[in-house]
Design a protein around this motif. Sequence first.
Motif, short mmCIF file in Angstrom:
data_model
loop_
_atom_site.label_atom_id
_atom_site.label_comp_id
_atom_site.label_asym_id
_atom_site.label_seq_id
_atom_site.Cartn_x
_atom_site.Cartn_y
_atom_site.Cartn_z
N LEU A 88 -34.61 47.47 124.21
CA LEU A 88 -33.22 47.88 124.45
C LEU A 88 -32.52 46.86 125.33
O LEU A 88 -31.39 46.46 125.08
CB LEU A 88 -33.19 49.26 125.11
N LEU A 89 -33.22 46.44 126.39
CA LEU A 89 -32.62 45.44 127.28
C LEU A 89 -32.36 44.14 126.53
O LEU A 89 -31.31 43.52 126.70
CB LEU A 89 -33.54 45.18 128.47
N THR A 136 -18.08 45.03 121.67
CA THR A 136 -19.39 44.49 122.01
C THR A 136 -19.81 44.94 123.41
O THR A 136 -20.94 45.38 123.61
CB THR A 136 -19.37 42.96 121.95
N TRP A 137 -18.88 44.86 124.35
CA TRP A 137 -19.26 45.23 125.72
C TRP A 137 -19.43 46.73 125.87
O TRP A 137 -20.23 47.19 126.70
CB TRP A 137 -18.30 44.63 126.74
N VAL A 142 -26.02 50.60 125.55
CA VAL A 142 -27.45 50.28 125.44
C VAL A 142 -28.06 50.17 126.83
O VAL A 142 -29.18 50.63 127.07
CB VAL A 142 -27.66 48.99 124.63
N LEU A 174 -31.75 43.85 123.40
CA LEU A 174 -30.62 44.07 122.48
C LEU A 174 -29.30 43.90 123.22
O LEU A 174 -28.38 43.23 122.74
CB LEU A 174 -30.72 45.46 121.86
N ALA A 175 -29.24 44.49 124.41
CA ALA A 175 -28.01 44.36 125.21
C ALA A 175 -27.75 42.89 125.51
O ALA A 175 -26.63 42.40 125.39
CB ALA A 175 -28.13 45.17 126.49
N PRO A 192 -14.86 41.68 121.23
CA PRO A 192 -15.47 41.64 122.56
C PRO A 192 -15.48 43.00 123.27
O PRO A 192 -16.47 43.37 123.91
CB PRO A 192 -14.60 40.65 123.33
N PHE A 236 -31.04 38.08 116.35
CA PHE A 236 -30.42 39.36 116.67
C PHE A 236 -31.04 40.45 115.78
O PHE A 236 -31.39 41.53 116.23
CB PHE A 236 -28.92 39.30 116.47
N SER A 294 -19.85 37.74 122.36
CA SER A 294 -18.55 38.07 122.92
C SER A 294 -17.97 36.88 123.68
O SER A 294 -16.80 36.88 124.01
CB SER A 294 -18.67 39.27 123.85
N LEU A 318 -38.03 50.20 125.92
CA LEU A 318 -37.13 49.86 127.03
C LEU A 318 -36.81 48.37 127.06
O LEU A 318 -35.66 47.95 127.16
CB LEU A 318 -37.80 50.32 128.32
N ALA A 351 -26.56 40.78 122.58
CA ALA A 351 -25.20 41.01 122.11
C ALA A 351 -24.19 40.21 122.92
O ALA A 351 -23.06 40.02 122.50
CB ALA A 351 -24.86 42.51 122.19
N VAL A 352 -24.60 39.72 124.10
CA VAL A 352 -23.64 39.07 124.99
C VAL A 352 -23.02 37.80 124.41
O VAL A 352 -21.79 37.68 124.39
CB VAL A 352 -24.27 38.79 126.37
N HIS A 403 -34.15 55.62 129.53
CA HIS A 403 -35.55 55.39 129.13
C HIS A 403 -36.40 55.02 130.33
O HIS A 403 -37.53 55.47 130.46
CB HIS A 403 -35.62 54.26 128.11
N ILE A 449 -22.86 47.11 124.76
CA ILE A 449 -23.81 46.64 125.77
C ILE A 449 -23.95 47.68 126.88
O ILE A 449 -25.06 48.02 127.31
CB ILE A 449 -23.36 45.28 126.33
#
Lengths: 568, 368
Positions: A62-63, B308-309, B315, A65-66, B305, A113, A73, A59, A69-70, B322, B312
């Motif tokens: 996963l957080l 990507t979002w 996930v 990873l999110a 972008p 990453f 962008s 968990l 990814a920011v 989870h 995000i």
Amino acid sequence: MCQTPRVATNNFRSLVDSPARGDASASDSEPKADEPKGLGPAGWLRWAWRSLTTMRTALVLLLLLALAAVPGSLVPQEGRQPAQAADFRERNPDLAPVLDRLGFFDVYASPWFAAVYLLLFVSLAGCIVPRTRQYVRTLRSRPPAAPSRLDRLPQHAVWTACCDRGEVLLTAADLLRRRRFRVDVDMEGDGSVSGEKGYLREAGNLVFHTALFGLLIALAVGSLFGTTGQKLVLEGDSFTNTVTQYDDFTPGTLASADSLKPFGFQLKGFSATYQRGGPQRGTASSFVARLNYTEREGGRARDARVEVNKPLEVDGSKVFLVGHGYAPVVTVRDGKGEVAWQGPAAFLPQDSNLTSVGVIKAPDALDRKGKRDGLGFSGLFLPTVQLTSNGWQSSFPATDDPVLVLTAHHGDLGMDSGQPQNVYQLDSTRMTQFREADGSPFAQALRPGDRMKLPGGAGSLTFDGIKQWASFQIARNPSNATALWSSVAMGLGLCASLFVRRRRVWVRVEPMQSGRVRIAVAGLDPGGTERTAEEVAELADELRERFPAPRTATPDVNAPAPLHQEQK
Amino acid sequence: MSGTSLADQNLAQLANWLMYSAIAVYLLAFVAACAEWAFGSRGPGIRTSAASPAKQQTPVARTGGRTRSAAVDGATGSSTQVLAPPATASPEPAQALGGDGTGAAGDSPKADLVGRIAVSLTVLALLLHSGSVLARGLAVSRPPWGNMYEFSTAFALMASAAYVGLLAARKPVRWLGVPVLFSVLLTLGLAVSVLYVDSAQLVPALHSYWLWIHVSAAIISGGVFHTAAVVSILYLVRDRWERAVAAGHGQGRGAGLWRRLPSSRTLDKLAYRLTGLVFPLWTFAVIAGAVWAEAAWGRYWGWDPKETWAFITWVAYAAYLHARATAGWKGRRAAVLGLVAFATFVFNYYGVNILITGLHSYGGLPTN
Ligand code: HEM
């Protein structure tokens, strides 16, 4: 809950056991990885592994990873938008070096990453393997025996009936089998029937998580062995698929040049249509490139149309239409009156109305005396000319009123220096600009057919006509099929995992002193769905119909009278 | 190619009128839904009590008898039901605050009537709203989600449809009316005032049947995610109140409202169900987007972008799922995660279209 033995059972167990034993808190809490108690390196390793493969770690990863990814962008990425990245660097001179060191200009290839997703996948592997083993074991073993007190389960029915115990059990087993439960009958000890259904849920979960590996592999293979390249092709010109022909070629890390298939094509024509009215005037409504292609040298030539969203597929490679523009056709004559250069010169669009910039180079031009004095022209091409306060602009992308505005230089174009040169830029360091008598730069706007005479008889340029060009992206990714099939498996697994209910049903028949039997039907569904309650009720009803309670049975354990409730 | 014929312009005009009418009716529905809360009795509120097992409203008993329910007032989509709980349903351990509230109207028949009117108005507004989206689609002869205005109206349509859909499925969710209508009105208000662009053709990049597939899936997911997010917010509020009461801080000032909501358990479960229901669809939307990207640009994933979002968001929702299965993360933390996930969904639309330029910049907003 990924530790092997707990995986499949935890949800069920916490529901079954907690009311009876009152240890809800114990079974409810995350199985903590045992702290290493001076076990040495092996103990530490085991502890690290266990921690890594808990659901809680998954968990958190996963957080992460999110989160990771920011930035990709928000900060322009080097690989995807090099121009914007350079611009960003220029505008943030203080920030850029820091971001650079952190890898923010290439987030998705950065080590941190990679660390996050690799850890996640290690954790995933550590999760899938024991879970699969556990699942196979579950499939091989019999449905679990009935818990000691069925009436403690959230969904149950109990009644007494006067009938043969064995008959009730066999009927119950039969009813369950007809509902496609896996059934186990225990005639000896307890006198109970256990049924279980919905094994596809766990299978779906395993397929889903395994398919994630398929996706990862597809992505890796794609970036290692795939190739992409761009090529700008003028109307009438041809392209053959070899490395040297590309304007820009990015092979995967392990891709070899021979992986390019020997196809080729000729751009027979390009056409674009634009909206003539409305708020989105000038927006394109269609782009079509007409090609004539051959699969291999000397092969049969075929026609094809390539449009946006409709690539041409040749021998595993795809040809995408990604851009277009104009190429003014000009003839350059030098001081001797000889043709120094002739042909279309591709100009690059700068805005949505295709205001385009470009250069025309005639390095071998001679001056009036016959001495070598290269000519270079640079300027704008405007498909629909409009002179505004900001200068020359195009007001519509189609060639309604085309104008070519050029200035000219003479001298050494620097094309013999051996250094690679940008064909779209003029290196004017060793050149001098032509000037008017008053000293202002010499410039002229030309319509098709017009001729521009350079000052001092240095030569001339005629604007003969306009051609179009189209640019293509040619891509080959050997892992597309893997990615697609992994996604399909992922989707199916996910649906099974989320929509299949796993549930257990038990029927116990206890003999009573009066010669009667006490029948208990109960069910358990870790998801706590209403459907399972209904299912248990239906089963109990059917069983009760065959083995009804005698009239004298105590009412409290029987079916309650239908109850009416008003509900908001 | 001259884009818009006269007939198309008339249709586009009709679409706009329908949209304004829909907004007006939504507004009335919103007022009525608020009035239901205001006039609803603060009465006993909690249905569950150990003393009267007959009135027990365990989640099982409530919907377990769905198949046998009768006498449903279909016209208004009201959720008044006569239920026969399944014979096997046994009362759950009775907790003073564990039971579901009576809903916005409480026990007041007058408020109940107002609530039904609110639902009828919502249904009417939904019809007008659908008409508007349909007319817009016909006016431009393509799926009406080519720019931000169109996407926003379609998203609001799905949000409101998800709510009405739950009511139509006889789920007792009338209490969702106020927050759902609020965000629908907010979205539509923003759409007509800030994001509006006249109907127009699509840029070639959007000429693809994948537009239908990918964007429809995304919009439907969005509508349901929205409902789940609203339920999660109500869960957090109700849960806080339940905790405060359990800790002996009394019922507090908002009690008249909070006690009429379903129990935190019911809310939590509903949010999870809704999310679990559309998560596969959202997964499909992302995959369809990748397939489309492959067809348009020659690569299925390029960390644009928008992509990507979408990743995000995906996930984040996976993390939510989870969390729901992880002890220590159930309940409040999971709900917060669900809200974060929804926030990323919303950002992917508004934030990415407005703040970030990428290949997907087709919002149709004037650029400066
Ligand atoms: C690559 C990262 C991962 C993604 C995207 C992912 C995604 C998901 C999703 C969407 C679900 C919900 C579907 C369902 O309930 O079956 C799920 C469930 C689950 N995942 Fe993962 N997962 C990942 C990694 C992991 C890891 C590393 C573990 C183990 C430590 C794990 C263990 C589980 C378990 C046990 C469930 C079932 C939860 C339940 O019983 O409801 N996952 N996962």
